[in-house]
Design a protein around this motif. Structure first.
Motif, PDB file in Angstrom:
ATOM      1  N   ARG A   1       0.836  -1.210   0.000  1.00  0.00           N
ATOM      2  CA  ARG A   1       0.000   0.000   0.000  1.00  0.00           C
ATOM      3  C   ARG A   1       0.865   1.252   0.000  1.00  0.00           C
ATOM      4  O   ARG A   1       0.513   2.274  -0.596  1.00  0.00           O
ATOM      5  CB  ARG A   1      -0.932  -0.014   1.217  1.00  0.00           C
ATOM      6  CG  ARG A   1      -1.863   1.218   1.304  1.00  0.00           C
ATOM      7  CD  ARG A   1      -2.657   1.399  -0.001  1.00  0.00           C
ATOM      8  NE  ARG A   1      -3.406   2.631  -0.004  1.00  0.00           N
ATOM      9  CZ  ARG A   1      -4.719   2.704   0.210  1.00  0.00           C
ATOM     10  NH1 ARG A   1      -5.420   1.596   0.462  1.00  0.00           N
ATOM     11  NH2 ARG A   1      -5.338   3.855   0.175  1.00  0.00           N
TER      12      ARG A   1
ATOM     13  N   ILE B   1      -5.952  -2.854  -2.432  1.00  0.00           N
ATOM     14  CA  ILE B   1      -6.108  -1.568  -3.128  1.00  0.00           C
ATOM     15  C   ILE B   1      -7.319  -1.574  -4.053  1.00  0.00           C
ATOM     16  O   ILE B   1      -7.398  -0.770  -4.982  1.00  0.00           O
ATOM     17  CB  ILE B   1      -4.842  -1.206  -3.935  1.00  0.00           C
ATOM     18  CG1 ILE B   1      -4.505  -2.307  -4.948  1.00  0.00           C
ATOM     19  CG2 ILE B   1      -3.667  -0.940  -3.004  1.00  0.00           C
ATOM     20  CD1 ILE B   1      -3.425  -1.899  -5.927  1.00  0.00           C
TER      21      ILE B   1
ATOM     22  N   PHE C   1      -8.870   1.762  -5.089  1.00  0.00           N
ATOM     23  CA  PHE C   1      -7.855   2.772  -4.787  1.00  0.00           C
ATOM     24  C   PHE C   1      -8.031   3.981  -5.717  1.00  0.00           C
ATOM     25  O   PHE C   1      -8.183   3.835  -6.931  1.00  0.00           O
ATOM     26  CB  PHE C   1      -6.465   2.164  -4.988  1.00  0.00           C
ATOM     27  CG  PHE C   1      -5.325   3.120  -4.722  1.00  0.00           C
ATOM     28  CD1 PHE C   1      -5.004   3.497  -3.428  1.00  0.00           C
ATOM     29  CD2 PHE C   1      -4.580   3.640  -5.771  1.00  0.00           C
ATOM     30  CE1 PHE C   1      -3.947   4.357  -3.178  1.00  0.00           C
ATOM     31  CE2 PHE C   1      -3.518   4.495  -5.543  1.00  0.00           C
ATOM     32  CZ  PHE C   1      -3.205   4.865  -4.223  1.00  0.00           C
TER      33      PHE C   1
END
Length: 403
Positions: free
Chosen positions: A238, A270, A273
């Motif tokens: 991350r 993610i 994301f």
């Protein structure tokens, strides 16, 4: 030098088909054979299918893997209660008796010790590819000379998976004849933490195959990053996403692509994301090493990026360097030793995403940065992390124990 030398090599899974351990071991096994050893592999897991690339002449013994039957395991609990080694560990750290891992390691050592006693008269050298409970079991059984290789998770007690302590490590350290480490930093760690002499430690890094293809990273209005690892928390994937997003926002006219090899977006964490418009993320699940190497042959890559909080000597990083791909990495474990020789940029382990993005920005502003760093990366790999050279050195050392 004797020509009838026999070595027992304890592995996690290899020669099971498809195991990542193959990349670590295959050149060592070839070098041992070339040095005149008869080699027997003893994996701790049963091999249903054997790797077809396993060199001819190597025996595979699965008796150790088969010994971990429920009946065997239950039977060892009673033995533990009469074991001075067990009580020395419990009394030294009473709280660990409540931990599952402590009991798992204790049973593994108790079962292994009984099994390994049958092998003592059959081999001249005993080698464990990981510094784990199997090494401790061999030590308890009285295997000599006993050598082990320490990587990362099996060496550094402070990392999260070890919770500050590796069971039985201190009690049995004196029964291990040689500890093979991957870097000078690891060697210093062993000396400082356990107080053993430098003569008992051998620095012999893992290596990778020298690649013919040179990845020039010929990208003009784009920059491509590659990372390659599992999704374990220590890999901090991350943080890579956040750092590259920060970099993309700072360079809105540059197309930024991040390829992660070894875990899906869900595994990385993610999904959804919020990447900038000029950033593209491609996450691919675990794949065979051959596919990883093929990726570098078929795709232009600007940087390999590794932001782990702890490392031994990253195998995937060395693979990228063998293609002439420069590295951006945190200064942990043996990484500074490799990248400090050229071919990349180090960032502090506590660097923020914004600070890492700024480091990347500063690097690519330098003239001819990709050509210079790429050439240095490949030179470093071939000089210090060549599988053939390092495996020959390892085999020569193992042979010297038989003189």
């Amino acid at each position: 030098m004797r020509k009838d030398k026999k070595i027992l090599v304890v592995t996690n899974s290899y020669p099971a088909l498809g195991t990542a351990e193959k990349g670590f071991l295959i050149e060592d096994l070839r070098a041992l054979l070339a040095s005149g050893f008869s080699v027997t592999l003893l994996p701790i897991r049963i091999c249903d299918k054997i790797d077809p690339d396993l060199p001819d002449g190597i025996d595979v013994d699965c008796n150790y893997a088969k010994s971990f039957s429920p009946g065997n395991i239950v039977g060892r609990f009673g033995d533990l209660l009469l074991d001075k080694l067990f009580w020395g560990e419990v009394l030294g750290r009473p709280k660990q008796a409540l931990l599952y891992r402590f009991w798992k390691e204790s049973i593994r050592i108790s079962v292994g010790r009984k099994v390994f006693r049958r092998y003592l008269e059959r081999f001249d050298v005993f080698y464990t590819h990981w510094f784990t409970a199997d090494t401790a079991a061999l030590a308890c059984a009285g295997a000599r000379p006993l050598i082990t290789r320490a990587h990362g998770y099996d060496l550094y007690e402070e990392i999260a998976v070890n919770s500050g302590h590796i069971p039985y490590r201190r009690q049995l350290m004196d029964r291990v004849d040689r500890i093979i480490v991957l870097s000078e930093a690891a060697k210093r760690y062993v000396i400082d933490r356990y107080g053993i002499s430098a003569e008992r430690i051998l620095r012999n890094s893992l290596g990778v195959s020298d690649q013919e293809h040179y990845n020039e990273g010929r990208l003009t209005e784009a920059i491509t990053f590659v990372s390659c690892s599992s999704s374990a928390p220590v890999k901090r994937l991350r943080l890579i996403a956040d750092a590259l997003a920060a970099f993309a926002r700072a360079r809105p006219n540059l197309k930024v692509t991040w390829h992660h090899l070894g875990a899906s977006e869900r595994q990385i964490g993610i999904e959804g994301f919020a990447a900038p418009a000029n950033m593209n993320i491609q996450a691919r699940p675990a794949m065979p090493r051959e596919q990883v190497l093929d990726f570098y042959t078929r795709n232009e890559v600007s940087f390999f990026i590794n932001l782990s909080s702890s490392e031994g000597m990253p195998f995937a990083m060395m693979e990228a360097m063998s293609f002439g791909v420069p590295v951006i990495a945190t200064a942990v474990g043996g990484v500074p030793e490799a990248v400090g020789k050229g071919g990349g940029v180090l960032v502090p382990v506590d660097a923020s995403a914004d600070a890492i993005a700024q480091t990347i920005n500063n690097t690519i502003r330098q003239p001819d940065w990709r050509a210079r760093l790429g050439a240095e990366a490949r030179l470093c790999q071939r000089a210090h992390y060549s599988a053939k050279k390092n495996s020959q050195a390892f085999a020569s050392f193992a042979a010297s124990l038989c003189e």
